[in-house]
Design a protein around this motif. Sequence first.
Motif, short mmCIF file in Angstrom:
data_model
loop_
_atom_site.label_atom_id
_atom_site.label_comp_id
_atom_site.label_asym_id
_atom_site.label_seq_id
_atom_site.Cartn_x
_atom_site.Cartn_y
_atom_site.Cartn_z
N GLU A 167 0.85 -1.19 0.00
CA GLU A 167 0.00 0.00 0.00
C GLU A 167 0.89 1.25 0.00
OE1 GLU A 167 -2.57 -0.26 3.34
OE2 GLU A 167 -3.46 -2.17 2.73
N ILE A 168 1.29 1.67 -1.18
CA ILE A 168 2.15 2.85 -1.32
C ILE A 168 1.28 4.03 -1.74
CG2 ILE A 168 4.21 3.80 -2.39
CD1 ILE A 168 5.07 0.97 -3.05
N SER A 169 1.37 5.12 -1.00
CA SER A 169 0.57 6.30 -1.31
C SER A 169 1.07 6.98 -2.58
CB SER A 169 0.63 7.29 -0.14
OG SER A 169 1.96 7.79 0.00
N SER A 170 0.26 7.91 -3.09
CA SER A 170 0.68 8.67 -4.27
C SER A 170 1.97 9.43 -3.99
CB SER A 170 -0.43 9.65 -4.68
OG SER A 170 -1.60 8.95 -5.05
N PRO A 189 11.36 -1.64 -11.98
CA PRO A 189 10.10 -1.96 -11.29
C PRO A 189 9.12 -0.80 -11.27
CG PRO A 189 11.93 -1.85 -9.72
CD PRO A 189 12.53 -1.86 -11.09
N LEU A 190 9.61 0.43 -11.21
CA LEU A 190 8.70 1.58 -11.22
C LEU A 190 8.02 1.74 -12.58
CD1 LEU A 190 10.63 4.30 -9.18
CD2 LEU A 190 8.50 3.16 -8.55
N THR A 191 8.73 1.39 -13.64
CA THR A 191 8.14 1.46 -14.97
C THR A 191 6.88 0.62 -15.07
OG1 THR A 191 10.31 1.85 -15.98
CG2 THR A 191 8.59 0.98 -17.42
N ARG A 192 6.87 -0.51 -14.36
CA ARG A 192 5.73 -1.44 -14.40
C ARG A 192 4.77 -1.25 -13.23
NH1 ARG A 192 10.36 -4.50 -15.58
NH2 ARG A 192 10.48 -5.22 -13.43
N HIS A 193 5.06 -0.32 -12.33
CA HIS A 193 4.27 -0.21 -11.10
C HIS A 193 2.84 0.24 -11.40
CE1 HIS A 193 3.17 0.68 -6.96
NE2 HIS A 193 4.25 0.03 -6.60
N PRO A 194 1.84 -0.41 -10.81
CA PRO A 194 0.44 -0.07 -11.11
C PRO A 194 0.05 1.33 -10.64
CG PRO A 194 0.57 -1.67 -9.31
CD PRO A 194 1.94 -1.58 -9.91
N ARG A 195 0.78 1.93 -9.69
CA ARG A 195 0.42 3.25 -9.19
C ARG A 195 1.22 4.38 -9.85
NH1 ARG A 195 -0.10 -0.16 -4.78
NH2 ARG A 195 -2.11 -0.08 -3.72
N THR A 197 1.71 7.23 -12.25
CA THR A 197 0.78 8.10 -12.97
C THR A 197 1.44 8.68 -14.21
OG1 THR A 197 1.50 10.07 -11.76
CG2 THR A 197 -0.28 8.75 -10.78
N ASP A 198 0.63 9.32 -15.06
CA ASP A 198 1.16 9.96 -16.26
C ASP A 198 2.24 10.98 -15.91
OD1 ASP A 198 -0.61 8.49 -17.69
OD2 ASP A 198 -1.87 10.14 -18.33
N THR A 199 1.97 11.80 -14.90
CA THR A 199 2.93 12.85 -14.51
C THR A 199 4.23 12.25 -14.02
OG1 THR A 199 1.13 14.34 -13.90
CG2 THR A 199 3.30 14.80 -12.98
N LEU A 200 4.14 11.24 -13.17
CA LEU A 200 5.36 10.60 -12.66
C LEU A 200 6.07 9.82 -13.75
CD1 LEU A 200 4.11 9.40 -9.15
CD2 LEU A 200 5.59 11.34 -9.68
N ALA A 201 5.32 9.25 -14.68
CA ALA A 201 5.94 8.53 -15.79
C ALA A 201 6.82 9.46 -16.62
CB ALA A 201 4.87 7.88 -16.66
N LYS A 202 6.34 10.69 -16.85
CA LYS A 202 7.13 11.66 -17.61
C LYS A 202 8.40 12.05 -16.85
CE LYS A 202 3.22 13.56 -20.16
NZ LYS A 202 2.31 14.71 -20.36
N GLN A 203 8.30 12.11 -15.53
CA GLN A 203 9.49 12.41 -14.74
C GLN A 203 10.47 11.25 -14.79
OE1 GLN A 203 8.60 13.60 -10.72
NE2 GLN A 203 10.73 13.55 -10.07
#
Length: 378
Positions: A167-170, A189-195, A197-203
């Motif tokens: 349970e990882i928060s935003s 692992p972050l690339t595939r992480h279900p949480r 977001t679009d904004t974090l993906a761009k970062q």
Amino acid sequence: MTVVVQLNPRQDSNEETLPASDLLTLARSRSVNDRERLLLAITSLCNTNPPAGEISGILGEVLLTLAQQVERDVRRSLSEKLAHSEWAPHALIIMLALDEIEIARPVLTSSSILQDDDLIVILLQATIEHQIEVARRPALSGRVADTIIERAEPATLTALASNRTAEISSDGVRRLVEHSRRIAALRAPLTRHPRLTDTLAKQLYQWVGIALRQAIGARFQIEDEVVESAVYHAVDQSFHNIPLPLDEVADDDRAETERRLVAKLKASGQLRASFLIRAIREKRLNLFVEGLAALGGYSVGEVRSALDGATPEALYYACSSIGIDRAAFGALIREIRVLNAGSPGDYGEQQWQRGAISTASAARAFRALVRGNAGQAI
């Protein structure tokens, strides 16, 4: 009716059965082997018929006392037997969880007896191997996840990022993405992480390699030029207050004025990579050249050689050596080509998409390229 208890006192031994009436005989024995057999016999009996009430507390004390006296192989077997137990004494589970990792792993991974406070104590007191097992626990709570993120231990962060059920928060995911800038193992692992977001993906997209960029791009429909331009303009705006007082200077005096401005800014500590990006944004290529040479300790001739090269590789290394983010380089090189009659050329591989490079390594690579091109010894 005779009650029997299944025993497995050592991992390499054959299973045996023992009448429950013989437990008293084992309890009276001073033999180490008998104590080990008694410990596992009681455990097996309790797994079949969980104790309740006063007897539960008594058995807990007995088991804890026996567990402190037996060898590691027996403690490991005990940990495996109690990993999914609902009745196991809390003190015994804690003792096993803080034991050496091969003994601790079963209860760290699966025991519901361990609560958040227990897991946080383990994160603070136990070895990195114990911390990793905590981070891998199914359905790990947000409170424990926050503790892991706060401690910022690379191996534990990576285990947490790989735990899809935690349970990882935003905000926690955001902090993991920020940590991934310095911890390369977090990126996949972050690339595939279900949480994510679009904004974090761009970062995240800014500092991963080509393969992971493709994975992020496919998942979030991100294009290289969009991200590069966003980073490029963000860097430019962050240093927009630095003055460039050259508008009223005649062309003949501009070069000398630019050199003096660069020298002044360097002496005052204001000459930074972001200033060079602003110089290109304001179409002042010579100011960029002077600033890059001053920051990197290069000659103006070396920088101009990189600008006029058949590939952008040397210029990329020069820019990386003074701290220009590789995520901004794609947009930067496009504007430089407009100001420099299309040079440097676009022949060869786009090095800035391969992954991060240290400033020292980039400086060595730049010098090797420009001096090699000039026919000088490296």
